[in-house]
Write a protein that holds these residues in place. Structure first.
Motif: not given
Length: 722
Positions: A170-187
């Protein structure tokens, strides 16, 4: 190494089950609302960065955006943590909790700075598709990393009687989610700033974008919370740390209120800055408009007089050797007549049409301007080579080309109009003192061209300046003479009947200048007409004539009739009848003793108005004569309408009637026509006995000329008249 990872990850080192926690749904919703408010405020503030070209101001607004977004994300995270309720007491380390805000602020600052950089590259058309993707992924990853770091630092700030470990998956998943959602926000934000979307309603798109960004932030937080494992610890907490989780509700409300206040303040500052920037742009646009009005003509868009002068000043020193500048001043003849008859709209259309032709002349014209209402200026370069005659020939050739092109017919709606153009011109060289002097020279040449007739071309020469100076001085002296009732005098030329008895006189004005001596009426009367002094001069003549008639009455000469000439501008005055009526009453002028002589120029105005004035004045006992009969255009038609008492045969017919059968036939016809219409006939210019005998034989009623007397002062006339 394994011991190090056991301090952070849940690797099965605890035998008991982790504590189970519950979420307060209302606090979860509040955390999302906080994230939404912060995101919406950040978008609103970041818009200000795009409104400036200054990098300092751009970075300032990006920093403000990062602070608002970072505080909002941190507040959402803190409330989200408080929404998670464990069956043990929980508190937070104040220092570490506040410090955890910093990564979120830094992450937002770097992410939005990269996005702004991409926007600048796009405006410069140097942003490739690959670079756009790289910048979007980089900014999104940094934003996600900053928020993720903030989250885990905030988790470390928890003080509780339990061990906190994280599930590796879940920790690795949270990091992935953080980056993916960050990219989604900037996109999402990039799409919001896209030019095609900026055409849509900004508020609706900004609202939708804020909702997506808030969902990304809260989603990232709650996914990351799934990685947390809390194992109860039997170690007692210090007394200072034993506060209940429930006691933090007041802090929740304080944070929510603080975020709301920060968002409102930031929003208001953005709105105020936007208004100030709009005002600044309006001021700049107004300044630009004022400059356009100051330097350009509003109707044609051409440079005005000020622009022309500046251009001439700047160009005089730049003219290469062997060349010189030629200034043409072009006037539309009888433009006022067109405006008065067809209306100013067609007049404006003509001005625009002339502008169109001037700008497209196949000549080496460097500038076209409109210095005054119906005048245009053109500046061109011509070859001089030190040969004045060659330069004058070249400028005259160019002027004729300009005149020929501009005098071609114009289509004004359904009206085909032809007009003539008068042109004054001058040559510019490095010896000219100023642009004002050059423009004056062209104006003097234009004035001379218009005095010579319609459609004339004149090149400036120094004598024109001397002539103009003389005319200006003469105008000033004439004005002074009229206002002070000095230097001017009425001379009288007798009028006799068939028996050579004096029956009256014609009043003729004379000007005895103290320095120039006698000035001919042929010189100062046209000047008075051009300058408008003719009205004041005519009023002076009327008053002096009434004084003379009063003197005649006192001398027993009441049977005489005094004739005065009235100009067209004077007769057209609205108060002409009233002023003359006042003079008649003031000097007790008897009926029949004053005669007004009018030329056909007076009659070519409003005929009905002229008839009305003549009838009013005839009721005062004033007689009327049509002067210079036969030299106009429609004398016969006027005779059928206007109530004249007599006609005056023009001197040009009388002088040549004995040597010209044609002139003699005209004189005979005028006499017969007058008698048939019941009018008397006066012949002026009678200079010989043969003239008198012939006119007497033809039946002329009265006579005037040098045969009897030249014009003499009123006192001398009274002495000579029995």
């Amino acid at each position: 190494m394994l011991d190090f990872w056991r301090q952070f990850f849940d690797l099965g080192q605890h035998q008991q089950l982790p504590l189970e926690g519950d979420y307060d749904i209302w606090l979860v919703l509040l955390s999302y609302v906080i994230a939404f408010i912060a995101s919406l405020s950040a978008l609103k503030i970041l818009d200000r960065a795009y409104g400036y070209r200054s990098k300092v101001r751009q970075r300032g607004w990006v920093a403000a955006t990062a602070v608002i977004a970072g505080i909002g994300v941190w507040s959402m995270h803190f409330i989200g943590m408080l929404a998670f309720e464990l069956p043990i007491s929980v508190s937070h380390s104040v220092g570490l909790t506040l410090f955890s805000m910093l990564p979120a602020i830094i992450g937002n600052f770097i992410a939005y700075s990269l996005h702004l950089y991409a926007h600048q590259l796009q405006e410069q058309q140097s942003l490739s598709s690959r670079k756009k993707v790289v910048l979007t992924l980089t900014s999104g990853a940094i934003l996600g990393a900053g928020i993720g770091l903030m989250h885990y630092l905030g988790m470390e700030a928890m003080v509780l009687a339990a061990d906190l470990r994280y599930h590796p998956g879940w920790f690795a998943g949270s990091i992935i989610v953080a980056v993916v959602l960050g990219v989604l926000a900037m996109s999402t934000y990039r799409r919001y700033r896209a030019p095609q979307n900026r055409q849509a309603p900004a508020k609706r798109i900004r609202l939708l974008t804020a909702l997506i960004i808030a969902a990304a932030i809260t989603g990232m937080h709650y996914v990351a919370m799934l990685a947390a494992r809390f194992y109860e610890d039997s170690t007692p907490l210090p007394a200072i740390m034993s506060s209940s989780h429930q006691q933090h509700y007041w802090l929740i409300y304080a944070i929510a209120i603080a975020v709301a206040v920060i968002a409102i303040v930031a929003w208001l500052s953005s709105v105020v800055d936007h208004r100030l920037q709009l005002n600044q742009r309006q001021i700049q646009q107004s300044g630009k408009k004022i400059r356009e009005l100051a330097y350009n003509d509003t109707l044609t868009g051409l440079p005005n007089r000020r622009s022309l002068l500046e251009y001439l000043n700047s160009q005089q020193e730049e003219v290469p050797d062997g060349e010189c500048l030629a200034l043409f001043l072009i006037d539309i003849d009888k433009f006022k007549v067109l405006n008065n008859t067809l209306g100013p709209t067609l007049g404006d259309t003509l001005l625009q049409s002339v502008t169109h032709r001037l700008e497209r002349l196949p000549l080496d014209i460097h500038m076209v301007a409109r210095p005054s209402s119906n005048e245009f200026a053109a500046v061109a370069r011509i070859s001089c080579d030190g040969n004045p005659a060659k330069a004058q020939s070249a400028i005259m050739t160019m002027a004729k080309h300009i005149q020929q092109r501009l005098e071609e017919p114009y289509s004004l709606r359904d009206y085909r109009h032809r007009c003539s153009m008068s042109i004054g011109m001058t040559l510019l060289n490095k010896q000219n003192k100023s642009a004002d002097e050059v423009l004056v020279q062209a104006a003097l040449a234009l004035a001379e061209a218009k005095r010579c007739g319609l459609g004339q071309i004149q090149l400036f020469h120094p004598q024109m300046a001397d002539t103009m100076e003389h005319r200006v001085r003469m105008e000033s002296d004439l004005r002074w003479a009229i206002e002070n009732n000095q230097q001017l005098e009425l001379y009288l030329q007798p009028q006799l009947n068939r028996s050579r008895q004096v029956i009256g006189a014609e009043a003729l004005i004379r000007w005895q200048h103290p320095k120039q001596g006698f000035i001919s009426p042929a010189e100062f009367i046209p000047l008075a007409e051009e300058t408008g002094l003719i009205v004041s001069l005519g009023d002076w003549v009327n008053q002096q004539a009434c004084k003379i008639i009063k003197q005649w009455q006192q001398l027993g000469m009441a049977h005489l009739v005094l004739s005065i000439n009235v100009s067209s501008p004077q007769f057209q005055q609205l108060d002409f009848v009233d002023k003359l009526n006042d003079l008649i009453r003031q000097y007790d002028v008897p009926p029949g003793s004053l005669k007004i002589e009018l030329t056909e120029s007076v009659l070519m105005q409003n005929v009905d108005e002229v008839i009305g004035k003549i009838n009013e004045l005839k009721q005062l006992g004033i007689q009327f004569a049509l002067d210079d009969f036969g030299t106009g255009y429609s004398s016969l038609s006027y005779l059928m309408k206007l109530p004249f008492d007599l006609l005056k045969i023009d001197v040009s017919f009388v002088r040549e009637m004995l040597s010209s059968p044609e002139k003699d036939a005209i004189v005979r016809t005028i006499v017969q026509l007058s008698h048939n219409l019941g009018l008397s006939v006066v012949a002026e210019g009678v200079e010989t006995e043969q003239h008198f005998q012939h006119l007497q034989m033809l039946g002329c009623d009265s006579f005037q000329g040098f045969l009897f007397s030249k014009p003499v002062p009123a006192v001398e006339f009274q002495q000579q008249t029995p």
